[in-house]
Scaffold this active site. Structure first.
Site, mmCIF file in Angstrom:
data_model
loop_
_atom_site.group_PDB
_atom_site.id
_atom_site.type_symbol
_atom_site.label_atom_id
_atom_site.label_comp_id
_atom_site.label_asym_id
_atom_site.label_seq_id
_atom_site.Cartn_x
_atom_site.Cartn_y
_atom_site.Cartn_z
ATOM 1 N N GLY A 46 0.833 -1.194 0.000
ATOM 2 C CA GLY A 46 0.000 0.000 0.000
ATOM 3 C C GLY A 46 0.864 1.238 0.000
ATOM 4 O O GLY A 46 2.027 1.204 0.413
ATOM 5 N N GLN A 51 3.035 9.886 1.367
ATOM 6 C CA GLN A 51 4.305 9.162 1.354
ATOM 7 C C GLN A 51 5.165 9.521 0.151
ATOM 8 O O GLN A 51 6.367 9.246 0.149
ATOM 9 C CB GLN A 51 4.062 7.654 1.394
ATOM 10 N N CYS A 88 6.084 -0.376 7.209
ATOM 11 C CA CYS A 88 5.712 0.789 6.403
ATOM 12 C C CYS A 88 6.903 1.204 5.549
ATOM 13 O O CYS A 88 8.032 1.251 6.039
ATOM 14 C CB CYS A 88 5.291 1.936 7.327
ATOM 15 N N LEU A 89 6.633 1.488 4.289
ATOM 16 C CA LEU A 89 7.693 1.924 3.383
ATOM 17 C C LEU A 89 8.343 3.221 3.855
ATOM 18 O O LEU A 89 9.496 3.488 3.541
ATOM 19 C CB LEU A 89 7.138 2.091 1.965
ATOM 20 N N HIS A 130 -4.403 1.224 7.595
ATOM 21 C CA HIS A 130 -3.037 1.760 7.624
ATOM 22 C C HIS A 130 -2.890 2.932 6.652
ATOM 23 O O HIS A 130 -2.362 3.990 7.013
ATOM 24 C CB HIS A 130 -2.072 0.626 7.267
ATOM 25 N N GLU A 131 -3.380 2.745 5.421
ATOM 26 C CA GLU A 131 -3.226 3.806 4.406
ATOM 27 C C GLU A 131 -4.125 5.007 4.695
ATOM 28 O O GLU A 131 -3.721 6.153 4.488
ATOM 29 C CB GLU A 131 -3.476 3.255 3.005
ATOM 30 N N HIS A 134 -2.528 7.208 7.140
ATOM 31 C CA HIS A 134 -1.531 8.100 6.521
ATOM 32 C C HIS A 134 -2.172 9.411 6.072
ATOM 33 O O HIS A 134 -1.551 10.471 6.172
ATOM 34 C CB HIS A 134 -0.879 7.435 5.302
#
Length: 153
Positions: A46, A51, A88-89, A130-131, A134
């Site tokens: 995701g 991000q 997480c990226l 999660h997204e 963000h």
């Protein structure tokens, strides 16, 4: 399409609330395409627009069942509870156990501006939550029950 730089945890943009997309134009469509390519190149499941440095309510997810694109996503229903390890990226080298709903229903717009709902359970429910977090300036480490410093990114 292009691979965009992924912002890391110290970047203040990750802590800001994203703005609603008022018009789906070529810039938003390019953003969706670039985010999908960036997510795949980074081996993620995701990616949210903040991000990649864009404060818009845009998310892409692919848990291995095909690409999901969400514009202005809102969780309209949640039930149950699960605890899973998340990474997480934007936070490389850390993972953590996070408590999330077991099932969620999210309402959003697709790239054509049409409203739709998607039901997510288990891993998809985690990815959706999660997204969307963000988009509200929330990172998984804010909700983690425990953090693993040597986890996957």
């Amino acid at each position: 399409m292009a691979i965009r730089a992924i912002r890391k945890d110290s970047d203040e943009i990750l802590r800001k609330v994203s703005k609603k997309v008022e018009k789906i134009d070529d810039r938003i469509l390019t953003l969706l395409d670039d985010m999908a390519e960036t997510m795949r190149a980074a081996d993620g499941v995701g990616l949210a627009a903040p991000q990649v440095g864009i404060l818009r309510r845009v998310v892409v997810i692919d848990i291995g069942e095909g690409l999901i694109e969400l514009i202005n996503p809102v969780i309209v229903y949640e039930s149950g509870e699960q605890q899973r390890e998340e990474g997480c990226l934007s936070i490389p080298g850390k993972s953590g156990i996070v408590k999330r709903p077991k099932k969620v229903i999210v309402r959003a717009l697709n790239r054509k501006g049409e409203t739709f709902e998607i039901t997510g359970e288990d891993l998809l429910a985690v990815a959706l939550c999660h997204e969307i977090d963000h988009l509200n300036g929330i990172l998984f480490i804010d909700k983690a029950i425990s953090i693993n410093e040597q986890g996957r990114d």
